[in-house]
Motif scaffolding. Structure first.
Motif, mmCIF file in Angstrom:
data_model
loop_
_atom_site.group_PDB
_atom_site.id
_atom_site.type_symbol
_atom_site.label_atom_id
_atom_site.label_comp_id
_atom_site.label_asym_id
_atom_site.label_seq_id
_atom_site.Cartn_x
_atom_site.Cartn_y
_atom_site.Cartn_z
ATOM 1 N N ILE A 24 43.031 51.311 22.068
ATOM 2 C CA ILE A 24 41.929 50.410 22.391
ATOM 3 C C ILE A 24 42.500 49.015 22.571
ATOM 4 N N SER A 25 42.016 48.315 23.578
ATOM 5 C CA SER A 25 42.539 46.994 23.893
ATOM 6 C C SER A 25 41.425 46.100 24.410
ATOM 7 N N GLY A 26 41.227 44.953 23.748
ATOM 8 C CA GLY A 26 40.204 44.019 24.189
ATOM 9 C C GLY A 26 40.494 43.400 25.545
ATOM 10 N N PHE A 27 41.767 43.313 25.918
ATOM 11 C CA PHE A 27 42.135 42.773 27.225
ATOM 12 C C PHE A 27 41.434 43.534 28.348
ATOM 13 N N HIS A 28 41.222 44.822 28.142
ATOM 14 C CA HIS A 28 40.591 45.644 29.172
ATOM 15 C C HIS A 28 39.195 45.143 29.522
ATOM 16 N N SER A 29 38.487 44.616 28.510
ATOM 17 C CA SER A 29 37.123 44.145 28.755
ATOM 18 C C SER A 29 37.099 42.904 29.639
ATOM 19 N N LEU A 52 39.326 40.704 20.355
ATOM 20 C CA LEU A 52 38.456 40.791 21.532
ATOM 21 C C LEU A 52 37.822 42.179 21.636
ATOM 22 N N SER A 53 38.580 43.225 21.321
ATOM 23 C CA SER A 53 38.015 44.582 21.341
ATOM 24 C C SER A 53 36.916 44.714 20.293
ATOM 25 N N MET A 54 37.124 44.101 19.130
ATOM 26 C CA MET A 54 36.124 44.111 18.071
ATOM 27 C C MET A 54 34.819 43.479 18.561
ATOM 28 N N VAL A 55 34.911 42.318 19.219
ATOM 29 C CA VAL A 55 33.721 41.624 19.709
ATOM 30 C C VAL A 55 33.010 42.458 20.772
ATOM 31 N N MET A 56 33.787 43.087 21.660
ATOM 32 C CA MET A 56 33.180 43.900 22.710
ATOM 33 C C MET A 56 32.461 45.110 22.123
ATOM 34 N N LEU A 57 33.024 45.712 21.089
ATOM 35 C CA LEU A 57 32.376 46.865 20.452
ATOM 36 C C LEU A 57 31.060 46.461 19.794
ATOM 37 N N ALA A 61 58.759 34.768 22.243
ATOM 38 C CA ALA A 61 58.336 35.329 20.962
ATOM 39 C C ALA A 61 57.138 34.580 20.391
ATOM 40 N N THR A 62 57.084 33.266 20.623
ATOM 41 C CA THR A 62 55.971 32.449 20.137
ATOM 42 C C THR A 62 54.674 32.857 20.818
ATOM 43 N N ILE A 63 54.762 33.127 22.114
ATOM 44 C CA ILE A 63 53.589 33.556 22.874
ATOM 45 C C ILE A 63 53.159 34.953 22.456
ATOM 46 N N TRP A 64 54.124 35.853 22.347
ATOM 47 C CA TRP A 64 53.845 37.274 22.165
ATOM 48 C C TRP A 64 53.202 37.590 20.821
ATOM 49 N N LYS A 65 53.598 36.848 19.761
ATOM 50 C CA LYS A 65 53.150 37.231 18.426
ATOM 51 C C LYS A 65 51.645 37.072 18.243
ATOM 52 N N TYR A 66 51.011 36.242 19.067
ATOM 53 C CA TYR A 66 49.571 36.044 18.942
ATOM 54 C C TYR A 66 48.759 37.003 19.817
ATOM 55 N N LEU A 67 49.436 37.690 20.729
ATOM 56 C CA LEU A 67 48.698 38.521 21.676
ATOM 57 C C LEU A 67 48.098 39.755 21.020
ATOM 58 N N GLY A 68 48.864 40.433 20.155
ATOM 59 C CA GLY A 68 48.393 41.676 19.564
ATOM 60 C C GLY A 68 47.094 41.501 18.795
ATOM 61 N N LEU A 69 47.078 40.549 17.863
ATOM 62 C CA LEU A 69 45.876 40.313 17.061
ATOM 63 C C LEU A 69 44.734 39.806 17.927
ATOM 64 N N SER A 70 45.009 38.855 18.827
ATOM 65 C CA SER A 70 43.961 38.314 19.697
ATOM 66 C C SER A 70 43.342 39.417 20.549
ATOM 67 N N ASN A 71 44.166 40.306 21.020
ATOM 68 C CA ASN A 71 43.728 41.431 21.831
ATOM 69 C C ASN A 71 42.716 42.289 21.073
ATOM 70 N N GLN A 72 43.033 42.603 19.814
ATOM 71 C CA GLN A 72 42.164 43.491 19.054
ATOM 72 C C GLN A 72 40.921 42.773 18.534
#
Length: 480
Positions: A247-252, A400-405, A387-398
């Protein structure tokens, strides 16, 4: 091999049975005239055939996600199979379907506008800012990564590749969706699928001839096999590492682009639900390949611990198992696919900003006025460490999935339907996100407090949000 084939079969059956159930449960209706037909503008609202939308949606949501995420997730062991299969069928594909169909029912609206309608203006304003920042980080991550790889392959200058990819991004963001995205994305989407099918085929062939042993899942392996289990906790980190494929919030943020091109509501199941199932299959293939190419999950961990990253693993597997054609697939997988994810991230950001200000995008002038500030900020962010950019993507992504659900669950509740099909997944993702935020070390974007306390507070926050949800169900009804 039984585990591998069973996982793929489960995903396919999930599409035909649970996907069909979700379509009927939502109430897809081909008698409703879609935004693509009512609002056609030759730029963003352009009717497309279902097969083309499927390949575009698949490429938009996939990119490197189901490859790199699955490889990193495979380090935790066979538990990754369970998360990919059940997460994809009952959470990810449903999340994607509802994000697309709710956009379809709301004039092709972007995610923040849908959230605002069902969860209120306060959450809407937060999600507007949050989503734009997430899309900028995705776009930047997928320009710096490929630019670095192209520099390694060619020996050219990093900045020149960076400028070149940004120039392409600008064109893909500004031009009508059928000019670049509609023409070349189907080809790259098919290439990504062929890459996965080829890897699956060679594994099956090698397994049947006895030259490769595909490990079977067993109860003894249903534990955390990560080389560093104290820092990489099975719960909640596996569920953050493997987002694309489960599941990925980015998809929304991507689904509204295809909602603006859909001629019939019945196209929603193959385009939204189906593309996510296809991504789950790709994730299963790469998780299996990563675990078995090196022998098992423990050997995969040793390989990564020795300094090899997922891009190296993809290149090694493709070249070893597929030869010269594998080298081509590897280039498509680790360079072309991230670029095609990055440009749609910027395009989605443009559409979201235009929706916020109700700023029509038919004229090139209006598109430029929105896009220039976006790309200026994106270029500034590209100067940060990857690495600075990437470390925030995983949590931010999920998150967003939480909000969409929660949004989809509220839609169901307001329309007199059983919201548990989506409110239960929303509860689970809420607990995952807040537990991760509390327990993850700072270098991974978290706070690193006591594990037991993190789990407790994660569940407490999740239950509190559920109570808030139940209270708001009985307030002023929302139609549509």
């Amino acid at each position: 091999m039984i585990t591998f084939l069973s996982a793929i079969l489960a995903l396919v059956l999930g599409y035909f049975f649970y996907g069909k159930f979700m379509e009927q449960f939502f109430g897809a209706d081909d008698t409703i005239t879609t935004p693509a037909l009512r609002l056609e503008d030759g730029v963003d609202f352009i009717p497309m055939p279902a097969w083309k939308m499927f390949t575009i949606q698949f490429l938009n949501i996939a990119g490197l996600g189901p490859i790199f995420g699955a490889i990193l997730g495979a380090m935790y062991g066979p538990m990754s199979y369970i998360w990919i299969v059940f997460g994809c069928i009952f959470m990810g594909a449903s999340h994607d379907y509802f994000s697309g169909m709710l956009s379809l029912r709301n004039e092709g609206a972007s995610l923040p506008e849908i959230v605002g309608k069902y969860l209120g203006s306060g959450i809407q304003n937060f999600i507007r800012v949050f989503t734009i920042l997430l899309l900028l980080f995705v776009g930047v991550a997928f320009v710096t990564g490929p630019a670095g790889l192209l520099t390694d392959f060619t020996g050219g200058g990093f900045n020149w590749w960076l400028y070149g990819i940004f120039a392409y991004y600008i064109l893909a963001t500004l031009l009508p969706i059928n000019k670049i995205i509609g023409k070349i994305y189907p080809l790259f989407g098919i290439a990504l699928l062929l890459m996965a099918v080829s890897i699956a085929g060679i594994m099956i062939f090698k397994a049947t001839t006895g030259t490769l042993v595909l490990n079977e899942i067993s109860l003894i392996d249903l534990k955390n096999l990560h080389v560093d289990p104290t820092q990489n906790l099975l719960y909640p980190m596996l569920f953050i590492v493997i987002s694309c494929g489960a599941i990925s919030g980015f998809h929304s943020t991507q689904s509204p682009m295809m909602a603006r091109c859909m001629k019939k509501e019945s196209y929603g199941r193959p385009v939204f639900y189906g593309a996510m199932i296809a991504e789950g299959i790709v994730a299963i293939i790469w998780a299996t390949a990563a675990m078995n190419f090196f022998g098992n999950a423990n050997e995969l961990n040793s390989t990564v611990a020795s300094g090899h990253n997922p891009a190296w693993i993809v290149n090694e597997i493709c070249n070893t198992w597929l030869g010269k054609i594998g080298a081509v697939f590897a280039i498509v997988g680790v360079i072309a696919c991230p670029i095609t994810t990055g440009d749609t991230a910027f395009r989605s950001a443009r559409l979201i900003i235009a929706d916020i200000f109700n700023y029509k995008q038919k004229s090139i002038k209006n598109r430029l006025l929105v896009s220039i500030p976006l790309f200026t900020l994106g270029f500034i962010l590209s100067q940060l460490e990857f690495a600075t950019i990437w470390k925030y993507l995983g949590l931010s992504n999920q998150i967003l999935s939480m909000v969409m659900l929660w949004t989809a669950a509220m839609y169901l509740a307001k329309n007199g339907k059983n919201h548990l099909l989506l409110s239960v997944p929303a509860l689970f993702m809420t607990a995952i996100c807040f537990t991760y935020l509390l327990v993850a070390p700072n270098k991974n974007g978290g706070l690193a407090i006591n594990y037991q306390a993190s789990v407790f507070f994660g569940i407490l926050i999740s239950v509190s949000l559920y109570i808030w949800f139940l209270i708001h169900i009985h307030r002023k009804p929302i139609k549509g």
